[in-house]
Write a protein that holds these residues in place. Structure first.
Motif, mmCIF file in Angstrom:
data_model
loop_
_atom_site.group_PDB
_atom_site.id
_atom_site.type_symbol
_atom_site.label_atom_id
_atom_site.label_comp_id
_atom_site.label_asym_id
_atom_site.label_seq_id
_atom_site.Cartn_x
_atom_site.Cartn_y
_atom_site.Cartn_z
ATOM 1 N N UNK A 94 0.809 -1.220 0.000
ATOM 2 C CA UNK A 94 0.000 0.000 0.000
ATOM 3 C C UNK A 94 0.845 1.275 0.000
ATOM 4 N N UNK A 95 2.187 1.122 -0.065
ATOM 5 C CA UNK A 95 3.070 2.279 -0.129
ATOM 6 C C UNK A 95 3.335 2.947 1.202
ATOM 7 N N UNK A 96 2.918 2.332 2.310
ATOM 8 C CA UNK A 96 3.110 2.924 3.630
ATOM 9 C C UNK A 96 3.751 1.919 4.570
ATOM 10 N N UNK A 97 4.532 2.408 5.517
ATOM 11 C CA UNK A 97 5.112 1.571 6.562
ATOM 12 C C UNK A 97 4.075 1.435 7.667
ATOM 13 N N UNK A 98 3.573 0.230 7.877
ATOM 14 C CA UNK A 98 2.588 -0.021 8.931
ATOM 15 C C UNK A 98 3.310 -0.024 10.277
ATOM 16 N N UNK A 99 2.764 0.718 11.218
ATOM 17 C CA UNK A 99 3.383 0.855 12.540
ATOM 18 C C UNK A 99 2.369 0.498 13.624
ATOM 19 N N UNK A 100 2.867 -0.041 14.726
ATOM 20 C CA UNK A 100 2.071 -0.232 15.937
ATOM 21 C C UNK A 100 2.789 0.575 17.000
ATOM 22 N N UNK A 101 2.358 1.834 17.166
ATOM 23 C CA UNK A 101 3.102 2.771 18.001
ATOM 24 C C UNK A 101 4.437 3.045 17.328
ATOM 25 N N UNK A 102 5.549 2.915 18.066
ATOM 26 C CA UNK A 102 6.860 3.180 17.473
ATOM 27 C C UNK A 102 7.481 1.944 16.790
ATOM 28 N N UNK A 103 6.752 0.810 16.794
ATOM 29 C CA UNK A 103 7.300 -0.447 16.277
ATOM 30 C C UNK A 103 6.767 -0.732 14.874
ATOM 31 N N UNK A 104 7.669 -0.944 13.902
ATOM 32 C CA UNK A 104 7.218 -1.283 12.550
ATOM 33 C C UNK A 104 6.556 -2.659 12.516
ATOM 34 N N UNK A 105 5.450 -2.763 11.805
ATOM 35 C CA UNK A 105 4.787 -4.052 11.612
ATOM 36 C C UNK A 105 5.220 -4.718 10.308
#
Length: 144
Positions: A94-105
């Motif tokens: 989707x062209x985006x870095x998925x994050x959970x707070x400060x942690x990359x998913x």
């Protein structure tokens, strides 16, 4: 007349040498943990642009289909010099870095395998590219 010919020859020779200095950098990425999506590979030759995620100032880019294990791709048109490379495994493309707070998913990586535990500086991730020393990098994933 002779000066014009000499200047024209010099201009032609400098154009040829500049063209000859350009190379395609072959990239190898190890540790891709899942098939699907794409891996974005961004090359920077500027500290400020790299450290501030100024994507408009990257000097080369390639999008590689992601497959589990090792993938390869080519960053086109780079000349010898200092570069830092940034990787992003965009699993859902989707062209985006998925994050959970400060942690990359999603997966990430940098040249010199810098940044496994945090965002590296340009000095930590940069390396000298001679036109034939192609980097191998490792993809990182946060524990689930």
């Amino acid at each position: 007349m002779k000066l014009t010919h000499i200047l024209s020859s010099a201009l032609f020779a400098s154009t040829l040498s500049a063209t000859a200095a350009m190379a395609d950098m072959e990239i190898t990425i190890d540790g891709v943990d899942a098939s699907g999506g794409a891996i974005h590979v961004l090359a920077f030759n500027d500290q400020r642009a790299f450290e501030n995620n100024m994507f408009a100032k990257m000097v080369s880019y390639v999008k590689i289909p992601a497959n589990e294990g090792t993938v390869t791709g080519t960053l086109p048109g780079l000349e010898a010099g200092t570069y830092a490379i940034m990787l992003h495994h965009d699993a859902n493309d989707n062209g985006q870095m998925e994050m959970k707070g400060p942690v990359p998913e999603e997966g990430w990586g940098y040249s010199n395998n810098a940044g496994a535990a945090g965002i590296p500086t340009y000095a930590e991730a940069s390396f000298e590219y001679t036109g034939d020393n192609n980097p191998t990098m490792k993809m990182n994933y946060a524990p689930k």
